[in-house]
Write a protein that holds these residues in place. Sequence first.
Motif, PDB file in Angstrom:
ATOM      1  N   VAL A 103       8.572   7.025  -2.670  1.00 43.43           N
ATOM      2  CA  VAL A 103      10.064   6.277  -2.915  1.00 43.43           C
ATOM      3  C   VAL A 103      11.120   7.056  -1.854  1.00 43.43           C
ATOM      4  O   VAL A 103      10.953   8.334  -1.575  1.00 43.43           O
ATOM      5  N   ILE A 104      11.373   6.218  -0.866  1.00 42.92           N
ATOM      6  CA  ILE A 104      12.282   6.743   0.108  1.00 42.92           C
ATOM      7  C   ILE A 104      13.810   6.139   0.156  1.00 42.92           C
ATOM      8  O   ILE A 104      13.767   5.013  -0.251  1.00 42.92           O
ATOM      9  N   GLY A 105      14.619   6.910   0.540  1.00 47.00           N
ATOM     10  CA  GLY A 105      15.929   6.399   0.626  1.00 47.00           C
ATOM     11  C   GLY A 105      16.429   6.775   2.017  1.00 47.00           C
ATOM     12  O   GLY A 105      15.977   7.996   2.419  1.00 47.00           O
ATOM     13  N   LEU A 106      17.138   6.078   2.961  1.00 43.19           N
ATOM     14  CA  LEU A 106      17.726   6.641   4.062  1.00 43.19           C
ATOM     15  C   LEU A 106      19.036   6.742   4.243  1.00 43.19           C
ATOM     16  O   LEU A 106      19.863   5.888   3.737  1.00 43.19           O
ATOM     17  N   GLU A 107      19.447   7.827   4.934  1.00 40.65           N
ATOM     18  CA  GLU A 107      20.787   8.161   5.130  1.00 40.65           C
ATOM     19  C   GLU A 107      21.151   7.901   6.766  1.00 40.65           C
ATOM     20  O   GLU A 107      20.438   8.566   7.556  1.00 40.65           O
ATOM     21  N   THR A 159      10.120 -11.020   2.755  1.00 42.07           N
ATOM     22  CA  THR A 159      11.402 -10.424   2.692  1.00 42.07           C
ATOM     23  C   THR A 159      11.667  -9.495   1.384  1.00 42.07           C
ATOM     24  O   THR A 159      10.926  -9.905   0.255  1.00 42.07           O
ATOM     25  N   LYS A 160      12.267  -8.624   1.772  1.00 41.89           N
ATOM     26  CA  LYS A 160      12.710  -7.574   0.479  1.00 41.89           C
ATOM     27  C   LYS A 160      14.002  -7.042   0.608  1.00 41.89           C
ATOM     28  O   LYS A 160      14.719  -6.797   1.613  1.00 41.89           O
ATOM     29  N   ARG A 161      14.771  -7.084  -0.543  1.00 40.91           N
ATOM     30  CA  ARG A 161      16.110  -6.766  -0.583  1.00 40.91           C
ATOM     31  C   ARG A 161      16.072  -5.403  -0.456  1.00 40.91           C
ATOM     32  O   ARG A 161      15.828  -4.774  -1.624  1.00 40.91           O
ATOM     33  N   ASP A 182      14.894   2.489  -2.364  1.00 39.00           N
ATOM     34  CA  ASP A 182      14.234   1.191  -2.500  1.00 39.00           C
ATOM     35  C   ASP A 182      13.175   1.084  -1.815  1.00 39.00           C
ATOM     36  O   ASP A 182      12.326   0.233  -1.913  1.00 39.00           O
ATOM     37  N   LEU A 183      12.952   2.024  -0.759  1.00 37.55           N
ATOM     38  CA  LEU A 183      11.799   1.874   0.336  1.00 37.55           C
ATOM     39  C   LEU A 183      10.382   2.693  -0.343  1.00 37.55           C
ATOM     40  O   LEU A 183      10.719   3.755  -0.784  1.00 37.55           O
ATOM     41  N   ARG A 184       9.329   1.840  -0.058  1.00 29.76           N
ATOM     42  CA  ARG A 184       8.416   2.175  -0.794  1.00 29.76           C
ATOM     43  C   ARG A 184       7.172   2.921   0.190  1.00 29.76           C
ATOM     44  O   ARG A 184       6.043   3.209  -0.447  1.00 29.76           O
ATOM     45  N   SER A 185       7.523   2.824   1.407  1.00 33.08           N
ATOM     46  CA  SER A 185       6.448   3.429   2.499  1.00 33.08           C
ATOM     47  C   SER A 185       7.250   3.674   3.649  1.00 33.08           C
ATOM     48  O   SER A 185       8.382   3.189   3.994  1.00 33.08           O
ATOM     49  N   ALA A 186       6.595   4.435   4.591  1.00 33.01           N
ATOM     50  CA  ALA A 186       7.138   4.851   5.762  1.00 33.01           C
ATOM     51  C   ALA A 186       7.185   3.533   6.451  1.00 33.01           C
ATOM     52  O   ALA A 186       8.346   3.279   7.343  1.00 33.01           O
ATOM     53  N   VAL A 208      12.526  11.632   0.520  1.00 31.21           N
ATOM     54  CA  VAL A 208      11.454  11.329   0.233  1.00 31.21           C
ATOM     55  C   VAL A 208      10.905  11.952  -1.061  1.00 31.21           C
ATOM     56  O   VAL A 208      11.245  13.127  -1.326  1.00 31.21           O
ATOM     57  N   SER A 209      10.372  11.126  -2.003  1.00 28.77           N
ATOM     58  CA  SER A 209       9.711  11.700  -3.204  1.00 28.77           C
ATOM     59  C   SER A 209       8.496  10.862  -3.621  1.00 28.77           C
ATOM     60  O   SER A 209       8.303   9.816  -3.012  1.00 28.77           O
ATOM     61  N   LEU A 210       7.600  11.354  -4.484  1.00 28.51           N
ATOM     62  CA  LEU A 210       6.522  10.650  -4.820  1.00 28.51           C
ATOM     63  C   LEU A 210       6.648  10.620  -6.342  1.00 28.51           C
ATOM     64  O   LEU A 210       7.123  11.465  -6.934  1.00 28.51           O
ATOM     65  N   ARG A 211       5.966   9.580  -6.912  1.00 23.65           N
ATOM     66  CA  ARG A 211       5.800   9.283  -8.420  1.00 23.65           C
ATOM     67  C   ARG A 211       4.812   8.708  -8.686  1.00 23.65           C
ATOM     68  O   ARG A 211       4.117   7.683  -8.054  1.00 23.65           O
TER      69      ARG A 211
END
Lengths: 478, 490
Positions: B12-16, B120-122, B165-169, B204-207
């Motif tokens: 699980v990734i979020g970007l700033e 596409t992904k939102r 909402d991002l699931r990979s690098a 970044v986190s994993l679940r």
Amino acid sequence: MKLNEATAHEILELIRQEKATPQQAFDAVLDQVQAKDDHIRAYVRLFLNENRWDPATARVPIPIGIKDNICIKGEPTTCCSRILGGFKPPYDATVIEKLKKTGAMLVGSTNMDEFAFGSSTENSCYGPTRNPWDPGRVPGGSSGGSAAAVASDQAIWALGSDTGGSIRQPAAFCGVVGLKPTYGRVSRYGLVAFASSLDQIGPIAKDVQDAAMLLGIIAGYDERDSTSADVLVPDYTKALIKDVKGLKIGIPKEYFVAGIDPDVKEAIMAAIEVLRGKGAIFEDVSLPHTEYAIATYYIVATAEASSNLARYDGVQYGLRRQPPQVRKTPLIDMYEETRDLGFGNEAKRRIMLGTYSLSSGYYDDYYLKGLKVRTLIKQDFDRVFEKFDAIITPTAPTTAFKMGEKIADPLSMYLSDVYTISANLSGIPAISIPCGFSKEHLPIGLQILAKPFGEQMLFRIAYTYEQSTPWHKKRPPL
Amino acid sequence: MMPAMEQRYETVIGLEVHLQFSTQTKIFCGCANVFGQQANSQTCPVCLGLPGALPVLNQKALEYAIKVALALDCRINTLVKFDRKNYYYPDLPKGYQISQYDKPIAQDGHLLVADENGTTKRIGIKRAHLEEDAGKLIHDDQTNSSFVDYNRTGTPLMEIVSEPDLRSAKEAYDYLQALKLTLQYLHVSDCDMEKGSLRCDANVSLRIKGTSSFGTKVEIKNMNSFKAVRAALEFEERRQQEILVSGARVVQETRLWNDAKALTLPMRSKEEAHDYRYFPEPDLVPFVLEESMIASIRCSVPELPRAKYERLRQTYGLSEYDTNIIAADQDIADFFEACAKLYGDTKKIANWLSGPLLQEMNARKVGLKDMRVTPQDFIVLLQKMAENVLSNLAAKETLKYMLDTGKGAVLVIEERGLAQLSDSAALIKIVEDVICQNESVVQSIRAGKESAVGFLVGQAMRQSQGKANPKMIGAIIRNKLLGSSITEAY
């Protein structure tokens, strides 16, 4: 009469009649400073010759003292704090620009409580100023140097700043006129911030007419200050009319309770009678949230101060100290050592109070609640001003207290601003004018408050009262 | 059977993203907002945080922020309010940063991100707010001292925070690319990661797959290029996976990407224990945005990359590859559409844009705006090819001269003699020469190795200095050696 004992309007008249020159007025003031200030200590420094005044632009050549928290290009501006030692602003505050344009004569920087934190001018790194009426007493504060300079004829005018009463309370203690304008009336650009949402620069003068003239010079919208108001500046001297017939003036009952000195109360009541005799209509009013004003003020003001004073970190200007040995990291050591040596006790106290009330977990209970109560206090005034033209109160609950009397007891010091703080929290204008003397022959101040941008109303009532009484003519026995 | 341990986890990734606006002046003062000047030359009492100085909001920065908000489909908070974020650092002259806390200018937006398969992904945009940039510390190892350059102080910044909402690098990388492209379309920033005008931090986190709660997150900083973002996230993904697989716990912390060592390292924990003590900035009065201002900014938002991509694909029937390249640059897209109005073979236009013209741009390291070719010239070039006046090779040559000189295709072809040799007699002469000179190859062709014809064509082309029509040459060779008819061949 010596020129330094005259008012600004008298000096201008003498110059117009060619009975005096600007240089003579300036010299008379400087002579008085030479003669008296070793004793009074109203000034912390005199300005360099080239910064004083320009004869070419001297339309209103009046010698003026400037509180040491207003920036003057090339002159040290230290807020009477060690931490700003050696700091010389590369720019003029907007009020200084305006004064220079009219040809005012800048005499020197006046003493103050460090960063305007205090009500006695004892919290100054330069030592205290004496009250010209009684050298064993404080001149009030934080603009004590400005008030004492005007009271002792070492300046014709002075600029002060008022965050919780710092112009009005020393004006009352020193027997001169002091005005805190409406928030936004005078640009704060170049005023070293204490509490940005409360600070206003204002005039200290020998009479109401002089105060009106000086406000006219310094007031006005400034695009460099987003909080300044784009409201036309009227000719305040036109408001100097001796007539209060039919004006409705409120007397807030919350201001005449325990803690008020009987002499003060008596003088205020006598002043009310003078105005009643001139046709003003007095009624009791209620400002129900008055009792929360001091608590609210010390939350809002210290929170803003804690942030405003963060910039004094030793990096760019002012004092920098490094401890002899590394304690944490060189950087953190430098911050700690600089701020420890640079700030006095009251500054440290307020930084800690403010930091605390903004901290996570406390913000809602303190700062946020403070803002809400501030709104209630403002609404108290809004309600009264729907029906009343002005409110009259004492400026301070007592006359000037003795040096050292309250310095060890911050709470009792804070209480000396009990009548002045609400005007800052509400943003409304308020003036203090002399209204008599105590049994110990110490001046007493009468405070008049009006709605936002109601300075003309203040001048009208103050002028009517002043012209009916002898107090503004009294000079301290120096 | 249980899936392999590492496949049980989901990233699980979020970007700033911090975006520097390319406004003329700084956000709260009149200093020039320029990069690469002499240290501390672009400063004034306001951005230096001198006692008594006060901020005044730059309207242009506000407009840019609204433009970004609209482009990311955000809800705009019409009450514009600023807050102070308090912390100590030598590059922060006031001891606080003017930022936006509880009322960011933009909230709840999204960006559509396509992968290379066109899916596409939102990706949600949680918030985007305006703030001021800090200065820069310069460390001198020789004297073991640090200096502060305040030129950057007060540069308008917009912080754009994605939802997790991002699931990979890879997905994070694609999002960042799509975001950058959108921002470039808005002309609010030069979006240059190397210069720091676009900066990116990641959480970044994993679940365990299928769960909805989040794992312990780690903040990654100091990723200074798109490649670094991807590499750092891939590294961090693996690092956390190994921790979890081993049964240990991920520690919540801030880690710095070390590009040289290709790994993330923990930042000293002392530096992150912050209570920022946000409170409303008393020097800036909150105000309400005029609806008409938002409306006029809305009009200035151009067609955005995703919409342009879809439209180009549909209107001109272009390949995904070509469309991606064309839509990746507004100028190229505009150029393409100008050409398409003049010339029907849009496929050819697209090929030549995404091929030779782009190669020339890259070789010259300039944008299309600085290339000395108009759509009209470019079309003439393509027409000359269609008319067999230019071979493929000669057309590239022509284009190069056109770009060098700024001259039109016709003039260049004439001056340089690049027109194709289509005169049979001359071509036959060349072929005969080549046949004489390559006895052994000729033998092998006659023996049935028809593929060697290409070699002879190449020789003939070289002899003609690229001017020969290669199709005709091929036909003549076949005719001579294999007896096939010439006209049939071309």
